[in-house]
Design a protein around this motif. Structure first.
Motif, mmCIF file in Angstrom:
data_model
loop_
_atom_site.group_PDB
_atom_site.id
_atom_site.type_symbol
_atom_site.label_atom_id
_atom_site.label_comp_id
_atom_site.label_asym_id
_atom_site.label_seq_id
_atom_site.Cartn_x
_atom_site.Cartn_y
_atom_site.Cartn_z
ATOM 1 N N GLU A 293 0.834 -1.214 0.000
ATOM 2 C CA GLU A 293 0.000 0.000 0.000
ATOM 3 C C GLU A 293 0.861 1.254 0.000
ATOM 4 O O GLU A 293 0.512 2.251 -0.642
ATOM 5 C CB GLU A 293 -0.915 0.004 1.227
ATOM 6 N N MET B 261 1.788 1.794 -3.425
ATOM 7 C CA MET B 261 0.609 2.179 -4.209
ATOM 8 C C MET B 261 0.270 3.651 -4.004
ATOM 9 O O MET B 261 -0.172 4.335 -4.930
ATOM 10 C CB MET B 261 -0.586 1.289 -3.835
ATOM 11 N N VAL B 262 0.481 4.145 -2.782
ATOM 12 C CA VAL B 262 0.254 5.571 -2.540
ATOM 13 C C VAL B 262 1.203 6.393 -3.407
ATOM 14 O O VAL B 262 0.826 7.432 -3.950
ATOM 15 C CB VAL B 262 0.457 5.917 -1.050
ATOM 16 N N HIS C 206 0.013 7.511 -6.742
ATOM 17 C CA HIS C 206 -1.106 8.461 -6.775
ATOM 18 C C HIS C 206 -0.901 9.561 -7.811
ATOM 19 O O HIS C 206 -1.783 9.871 -8.595
ATOM 20 C CB HIS C 206 -1.259 9.086 -5.383
ATOM 21 N N THR D 31 -1.605 8.734 -11.476
ATOM 22 C CA THR D 31 -2.876 8.127 -11.834
ATOM 23 C C THR D 31 -3.971 9.154 -11.608
ATOM 24 O O THR D 31 -3.707 10.234 -11.077
ATOM 25 C CB THR D 31 -3.155 6.874 -10.971
ATOM 26 N N LYS D 32 -5.202 8.830 -11.979
ATOM 27 C CA LYS D 32 -6.188 9.903 -11.942
ATOM 28 C C LYS D 32 -7.616 9.482 -11.590
ATOM 29 O O LYS D 32 -8.541 10.263 -11.770
ATOM 30 C CB LYS D 32 -6.178 10.652 -13.274
ATOM 31 N N ALA D 33 -7.834 8.282 -11.109
ATOM 32 C CA ALA D 33 -9.201 7.870 -10.761
ATOM 33 C C ALA D 33 -9.787 8.850 -9.750
ATOM 34 O O ALA D 33 -9.155 9.178 -8.763
ATOM 35 C CB ALA D 33 -9.184 6.464 -10.176
ATOM 36 N N ASN D 34 -11.024 9.334 -10.016
ATOM 37 C CA ASN D 34 -11.642 10.284 -9.098
ATOM 38 C C ASN D 34 -12.758 9.596 -8.311
ATOM 39 O O ASN D 34 -12.881 8.375 -8.342
ATOM 40 C CB ASN D 34 -12.165 11.499 -9.860
ATOM 41 N N ALA E 135 -14.173 5.801 -8.401
ATOM 42 C CA ALA E 135 -14.081 4.931 -7.227
ATOM 43 C C ALA E 135 -15.431 4.305 -6.915
ATOM 44 O O ALA E 135 -15.513 3.135 -6.548
ATOM 45 C CB ALA E 135 -13.583 5.735 -6.025
ATOM 46 N N ILE E 136 -16.517 5.091 -7.072
ATOM 47 C CA ILE E 136 -17.851 4.581 -6.709
ATOM 48 C C ILE E 136 -18.354 3.598 -7.759
ATOM 49 O O ILE E 136 -18.832 2.518 -7.436
ATOM 50 C CB ILE E 136 -18.840 5.752 -6.542
ATOM 51 N N ARG F 285 -16.591 2.211 -10.231
ATOM 52 C CA ARG F 285 -15.573 1.233 -10.571
ATOM 53 C C ARG F 285 -15.732 0.769 -12.026
ATOM 54 O O ARG F 285 -15.894 -0.409 -12.305
ATOM 55 C CB ARG F 285 -15.657 0.041 -9.610
ATOM 56 N N GLU G 220 -6.408 0.458 -11.333
ATOM 57 C CA GLU G 220 -6.086 -0.182 -10.049
ATOM 58 C C GLU G 220 -5.166 -1.385 -10.257
ATOM 59 O O GLU G 220 -4.191 -1.571 -9.529
ATOM 60 C CB GLU G 220 -7.362 -0.669 -9.352
ATOM 61 N N ILE H 2 -1.727 -0.181 -11.060
ATOM 62 C CA ILE H 2 -1.055 0.333 -9.861
ATOM 63 C C ILE H 2 -0.514 -0.829 -9.033
ATOM 64 O O ILE H 2 0.631 -0.835 -8.594
ATOM 65 C CB ILE H 2 -2.043 1.160 -9.005
#
Lengths: 268, 352
Positions: free
Chosen positions: A104, A107-108, A111, A114-117, A121-122, A124, A132, A135
């Motif tokens: 993790e 993975m941080v 950040h 990457t650009k998932a907002n 996230a909700i 997916r 993901e 990453i």
């Protein structure tokens, strides 16, 4: 030793100064670090090494002068923007996310690239899932590169000391830096860990990343670096190939103490 | 599956066993669960201690009340008010979050506490010179929530089964609580969730690793606040009446206690905490009846007893299970085998 000090300039500081009240921690320091180079920064305690480091990485705002990375001005930028520009760092006193797993932590580090907002996230959606997965696999690769992959799912704080330092390097690498700045990476390491660290730094350089190394351990720096700069009382007193710097009387004086050096140097 | 049937049948079981009042208490439990999940994003995920969270509940409630009551003669539909409540509360979250970005720990808690009070005091005083909120008298006759022309304020009969108002609200709140839960879970296990965890662990290192701490923190405030706003809107429609005193500091602290008691950062823990702290105080009311029946007088006022037991429970929790009843995996590690806890290094640059 291969010298790679003739490539184009990657990081450039011009007249960099930092005042803390009346104290000049850095005074008009100018450095060039080239692409693909391992550059060492040494100096006695309190010489301003870490201050310089913090000025480069945006933790401090320099009082004067400027920093450029690949031609882009860095000073005045916030630390996260500096990381985005391609300068990643480790910390002298390890600052991992100690209650997150090693994986993790790395993975941080991904950040910033990457650009998932929130919506991603909700819901997916495919893009987010692919990101993901990317990453995760990149983090695994980096752990393998620094040799901490067997601890991927252990908490960062439960890793052996040497591995914590290496994990910090993996986390910094996850930000895909052009220049990796290591603040005393060998501090507190035993001889075996130190040898492994040297091999790792050389392997990283082989991938094309330039490395700025702050070290206390002069021997390590001299064996590893293409070029070295020496700071003393916030000023650069020498710069060049390790062998030349080692023989520089000013450097010897700084390390052995001014009064003794002066007494020996002066005719009776 | 079994859980689904149980959740669907719950209001009928409770109605049959304990009476209509308890169905309403169940409705409130769901509202508090939403609130606790919202605060959990701010406190549990991002580690930002927010003591003024109830302000967003208030914003959501007042927004609904002003736009769906005779106060201004507006009667906007629920499907518009629900997202609007989330949005406006989210904006308030950012608004109140923005000035606190440089603060950490205790200082953050004090400022957010102040903000929570400011919102309440505003609601209390916005009746002059132009009357907006009716001040301390509150707003009454708020429209009950109505979905597709079916008002949840009345009793309906579907397929021979009678659904009272409390029953209908239960199903709406349950659906929204599940939605909020789902969003929380997805957020936790994402790039954003990792960034929040990193900030909670070490903000300086997170920033140095390229996380824009300002944006990510504002996002946490906004997400948490929007859950509060949704819950507030539902509260206004359910209750039909709101006044500033519903949104006092004690409520903020109560919600914080829910997540601390249940287990910060863990969704199941937070839900359990919200459940216990809503249901137990109500259950304690019956102690008063018991005393009247057994001793013919009230020896210990149930309200006092409630606070007494509540305090005792918190002290015991802090002593024996500081990580909460169902801690998150991460918190569990934080409290468990803490071999030589590593103090975070002093910040290099505190004078910047």
């Amino acid at each position: 030793m291969t010298s790679r000090s003739d490539g184009p300039i990657l990081l450039e500081t011009r007249g960099l100064s930092k005042q803390f009240g009346g104290l000049a921690a850095l005074h008009a320091v100018s450095l060039n670090i080239h692409h693909g180079e391992i550059f060492g920064l040494i100096g006695p305690n309190g010489a301003g090494k870490t201050t310089l480091f913090n000025c480069l990485t945006g933790l401090y705002t320099p009082s004067a002068g400027e920093v450029r990375l690949d031609g882009q001005r860095l000073n005045g930028l916030k630390p996260h923007t500096v990381a985005k520009q391609g300068l990643a760092r480790t910390f002298q006193n390890i600052r991992l996310f100690s209650h997150m797993s090693a994986l993790e932590n790395v993975m941080v580090g991904c950040h910033v690239r990457t650009k998932a907002n929130v919506l991603g996230a909700i819901f997916r959606n495919r893009g987010t899932r692919d990101e993901e997965a990317a990453i995760r696999s990149k983090a695994h690769e980096l752990l393998k590169l620094v040799g901490v992959d067997k601890h991927a799912h252990s908490l960062a704080k439960h890793l052996p000391y040497g591995d914590q330092r290496r994990l910090e390097i993996a986390r910094a690498l996850a930000t895909e830096p052009k220049l990796l700045a290591l603040d005393e990476p060998a501090a507190g390491m035993n001889p075996a860990e130190r040898v492994a660290l040297i091999a790792l730094i050389q392997a990283l350089r082989a991938t094309g990343i330039a490395i700025l190394l702050i070290e206390h351990d002069v021997k390590l720096v001299m064996g590893l670096c293409d070029r070295v700069a020496v700071l003393d009382y916030g000023e650069k007193i020498a710069e060049g190939a390790p062998e030349a710097v080692q023989r520089d009387p000013k450097v010897i004086e700084a390390y052995l103490g001014g009064s003794i050096g002066g007494a020996i140097g002066q005719p009776a | 599956m079994l859980l689904g049937v149980l959740l669907a049948a719950l209001p009928f079981l409770v109605d049959a066993g304990l009476g209509r009042t308890w169905v309403r208490i169940l409705d409130f439990t769901l509202l508090y669960m939403m609130l606790a999940l919202g605060l959990n994003i701010v406190v549990g995920y991002a580690g930002l201690l927010d003591l003024g969270y109830i302000a967003f509940y208030a914003v959501g409630a007042y927004l609904y009340a002003l736009l769906a009551s005779p106060q201004f003669g507006l009667h906007l539909p629920f499907w518009l008010l629900l997202p609007l409540g989330a949005l406006v509360a989210g904006l308030f979250g950012m608004l109140l979050g923005a000035p606190t970005l440089r603060l950490r720990g205790d200082y953050l808690a004090i400022v957010t506490l102040g903000f929570g009070e400011i919102v309440r005091i505003f609601m209390n005083n916005l009746n002059a010179p132009v009357n907006i909120t009716n001040g301390p008298q509150g707003i009454s006759l708020i429209d009950p929530i109505s979905i597709a022309g079916v008002s949840l304020g009345q009793t309906h009969t579907f397929a021979g089964i009678e659904f009272s108002s409390a029953h209908s609200y239960y199903y709406l709140f349950l659906a929204l609580t599940l939605l909020v839960m789902f969003v929380s879970m997805r957020l936790q296990d994402s790039r954003i969730g990792r960034a929040w965890a990193a900030i909670r662990e070490d903000e300086t290192a997170a920033e140095a690793m390229g996380i824009n701490t300002r944006n990510v923190k504002l996002l946490a405030f906004a997400m948490g606040a929007s859950f509060g706003g949704v819950s507030g809107g539902l509260f206004a429609g359910f209750q039909g009446f709101i006044s500033p005193e519903s949104f006092n500091l004690l409520e903020s602290i109560m919600i914080l206690c829910m997540i601390v008691l249940g287990g910060m950062g863990n969704i199941a823990g937070v839900l359990l905490g919200a459940f216990l702290l809503t249901v137990l105080p109500e259950a304690l009311r019956s102690i008063g009846d018991f005393q009247r029946w057994y001793f013919n007088r009230i020896i210990v006022d149930p309200a006092d007893l409630r606070m007494l037991l509540f305090g005792l429970a918190l002290v015991l929790m802090m002593l024996f299970r500081p990580q909460g009843m169902i801690p998150s995996a991460q918190r569990r590690r934080e409290f468990k085998h803490d071999d030589a806890p590593q103090e975070p290094a002093p910040l290099y640059d505190q004078q910047k």
